[in-house]
Design a protein around this motif. Structure first.
Motif, mmCIF file in Angstrom:
data_model
loop_
_atom_site.group_PDB
_atom_site.id
_atom_site.type_symbol
_atom_site.label_atom_id
_atom_site.label_comp_id
_atom_site.label_asym_id
_atom_site.label_seq_id
_atom_site.Cartn_x
_atom_site.Cartn_y
_atom_site.Cartn_z
ATOM 1 N N ASN A 145 0.842 -1.196 0.000
ATOM 2 C CA ASN A 145 0.000 0.000 0.000
ATOM 3 C C ASN A 145 0.883 1.255 0.000
ATOM 4 O O ASN A 145 1.765 1.385 0.864
ATOM 5 N N PRO A 146 0.652 2.167 -0.935
ATOM 6 C CA PRO A 146 1.539 3.343 -1.057
ATOM 7 C C PRO A 146 1.453 4.298 0.131
ATOM 8 O O PRO A 146 2.349 5.128 0.316
ATOM 9 N N HIS A 147 0.420 4.180 0.929
ATOM 10 C CA HIS A 147 0.230 5.112 2.046
ATOM 11 C C HIS A 147 0.281 4.426 3.407
ATOM 12 O O HIS A 147 -0.185 4.981 4.401
ATOM 13 N N GLN A 148 0.861 3.220 3.452
ATOM 14 C CA GLN A 148 0.872 2.433 4.693
ATOM 15 C C GLN A 148 1.442 3.229 5.876
ATOM 16 O O GLN A 148 0.887 3.199 6.977
ATOM 17 N N THR A 149 2.540 3.947 5.654
ATOM 18 C CA THR A 149 3.186 4.688 6.746
ATOM 19 C C THR A 149 2.261 5.756 7.321
ATOM 20 O O THR A 149 2.226 5.974 8.534
ATOM 21 N N LEU A 150 1.508 6.412 6.439
ATOM 22 C CA LEU A 150 0.565 7.433 6.911
ATOM 23 C C LEU A 150 -0.481 6.811 7.837
ATOM 24 O O LEU A 150 -0.836 7.383 8.867
ATOM 25 N N PHE A 151 -0.968 5.633 7.453
ATOM 26 C CA PHE A 151 -1.947 4.941 8.307
ATOM 27 C C PHE A 151 -1.311 4.513 9.619
ATOM 28 O O PHE A 151 -1.908 4.645 10.691
ATOM 29 N N LEU A 162 -5.567 12.273 9.691
ATOM 30 C CA LEU A 162 -5.498 11.693 8.344
ATOM 31 C C LEU A 162 -6.929 11.558 7.833
ATOM 32 O O LEU A 162 -7.789 11.030 8.543
ATOM 33 N N VAL A 163 -7.174 12.055 6.633
ATOM 34 C CA VAL A 163 -8.501 11.945 6.021
ATOM 35 C C VAL A 163 -8.381 11.113 4.755
ATOM 36 O O VAL A 163 -7.454 11.311 3.960
ATOM 37 N N VAL A 164 -9.280 10.151 4.604
ATOM 38 C CA VAL A 164 -9.236 9.248 3.453
ATOM 39 C C VAL A 164 -10.606 9.276 2.766
ATOM 40 O O VAL A 164 -11.609 8.835 3.351
ATOM 41 N N ILE A 165 -10.630 9.809 1.567
ATOM 42 C CA ILE A 165 -11.867 9.901 0.782
ATOM 43 C C ILE A 165 -11.942 8.662 -0.103
ATOM 44 O O ILE A 165 -11.016 8.377 -0.859
ATOM 45 N N THR A 187 -3.216 18.367 7.775
ATOM 46 C CA THR A 187 -3.670 16.974 7.731
ATOM 47 C C THR A 187 -3.616 16.425 6.308
ATOM 48 O O THR A 187 -4.197 17.018 5.398
ATOM 49 N N PRO A 188 -2.900 15.316 6.093
ATOM 50 C CA PRO A 188 -2.892 14.737 4.750
ATOM 51 C C PRO A 188 -4.268 14.206 4.358
ATOM 52 O O PRO A 188 -4.990 13.658 5.209
ATOM 53 N N VAL A 189 -4.617 14.393 3.099
ATOM 54 C CA VAL A 189 -5.897 13.900 2.572
ATOM 55 C C VAL A 189 -5.596 12.933 1.425
ATOM 56 O O VAL A 189 -4.957 13.305 0.436
ATOM 57 N N ILE A 190 -6.020 11.698 1.591
ATOM 58 C CA ILE A 190 -5.847 10.668 0.570
ATOM 59 C C ILE A 190 -7.164 10.510 -0.188
ATOM 60 O O ILE A 190 -8.240 10.532 0.421
ATOM 61 N N VAL A 191 -7.066 10.359 -1.508
ATOM 62 C CA VAL A 191 -8.246 10.074 -2.325
ATOM 63 C C VAL A 191 -8.075 8.694 -2.957
ATOM 64 O O VAL A 191 -7.077 8.447 -3.641
#
Ligand SMILES: [Zn+2]
Length: 232
Positions: free
Chosen positions: A3-9, A176-179, A200-204
Motif C-alpha cells: 500500500n503506497p500510504h501504509q506509513t501514513l496509516f 489523516l482523512v481518506v476519501i 492533515t494529509p488527505v488521501i483520495v
C-alpha cells in the motif's frame, strides 16, 4: 502490492474515512444515482427520493426503494472490513453517505451515517420502529395504517444535526482523512473537507481523480485492491 500510504496509516491516530457509493459497488450495490426510473425514464433518483414525492406518491416511492435501494443479501467487502478494523482500534471514524447497513454488518465502531440507514424504519403516524421484514410486505403499519418510511435523508430534507455536528468534529480533529468511493460533489457532505486542517494529509481512493479545493494524495483505481493491501 504494497500500500503506497501504509506509513501514513501507521502513524495516524484520528483517521476519518469519508465514503460513498464506490465502497459498496464491490458488494453488488449499484449507485442509485445512476439507476433508471421505474415508471418514467426521465424522472431522476433525486426526484423519487425527495420528501415531496414521498408525500404525493408513497406507493411509487415504496416500489422505487424496494427495487433500487434494498439489497438485503449484500455482504461487506474488504473496504468495509479494513475500515471497520481501524475503528475497532479506536483509531478511526467513518463518515459515510451510504445507507446500506454494510458498515454495521462489518461491526464498525465510530460510524456516522450522514444520510441515515435504510433498515432504520419507523411508522410516521405512531413513530414505532418497524422491522425490515414487515416493510418488505407492506408500506403501511398494520396497527394504525400509518405510512412506514426509512430514516434516510431525502433530497429536500436536512442532515440531522447530531450527525452533522459529529462529522464536523471528527474531520476537524482528524490527523489523516481518506476519501473513498465518492466524487465529493453532494453537499453538505462535500463541505466536510473545508473543516480539515491544512496540516492533515488527505488521501483520495477513487476510480477517477477528483477536483478538490486542496492538495491530495491520490490512488486512482480499484478501492478493493487498495484496502486489501493495507495492514491494520
Ligand atoms: Zn403506526
Amino acid at each position: 502490492m504494497i500500500n503506497p500510504h501504509q506509513t501514513l496509516f501507521d502513524d495516524a491516530q484520528r483517521i476519518v474515512f469519508l465514503t460513498g457509493a464506490g465502497v459498496s459497488t464491490a458488494s453488488g450495490i449499484p449507485d442509485f444515482r445512476s439507476a433508471s426510473g421505474l415508471y418514467n425514464q426521465n424522472v431522476r433518483a433525486e426526484e423519487y427520493l425527495s420528501h415531496h414525492f414521498w408525500v404525493q406518491h408513497p406507493d411509487v416511492f415504496y416500489d422505487y426503494c424496494q427495487e433500487n435501494l434494498y439489497f438485503p443479501e449484500a455482504q461487506p467487502n474488504v473496504i468495509h472490513v479494513k475500515q471497520a478494523a481501524f475503528t475497532q482500534q479506536n483509531r478511526a471514524t467513518i463518515v459515510t453517505q451510504n445507507i446500506d447497513n454494510l458498515y454495521e454488518a462489518a461491526d464498525a465502531h465510530h460510524l456516522i451515517n450522514f444520510h441515515g440507514n435504510l433498515y432504520d424504519l419507523y411508522c410516521t403516524k405512531c413513530q414505532q420502529a418497524i422491522s425490515y421484514a414487515e416493510y418488505q410486505t407492506t408500506r403501511l403499519h398494520q396497527v394504525d395504517g400509518g405510512e412506514i418510511r426509512p430514516r434516510i435523508v431525502l433530497y429536500d430534507e436536512p442532515i440531522p444535526s447530531q450527525a452533522a455536528q459529529a462529522a464536523v468534529q471528527a474531520v476537524t480533529q482528524a490527523d489523516l482523512v481518506v476519501i473513498v468511493g465518492t466524487s465529493m460533489r453532494v453537499y453538505p457532505f462535500a463541505g466536510l473537507l473545508d473543516y480539515v486542517s491544512q496540516e492533515t494529509p488527505v488521501i483520495v481512493v477513487n476510480q477517477e481523480p477528483l477536483t478538490l479545493s486542496r492538495a491530495t494524495l491520490d490512488y486512482i483505481g480499484d478501492a478493493t485492491t487498495y484496502f486489501a493491501s493495507l495492514q491494520v
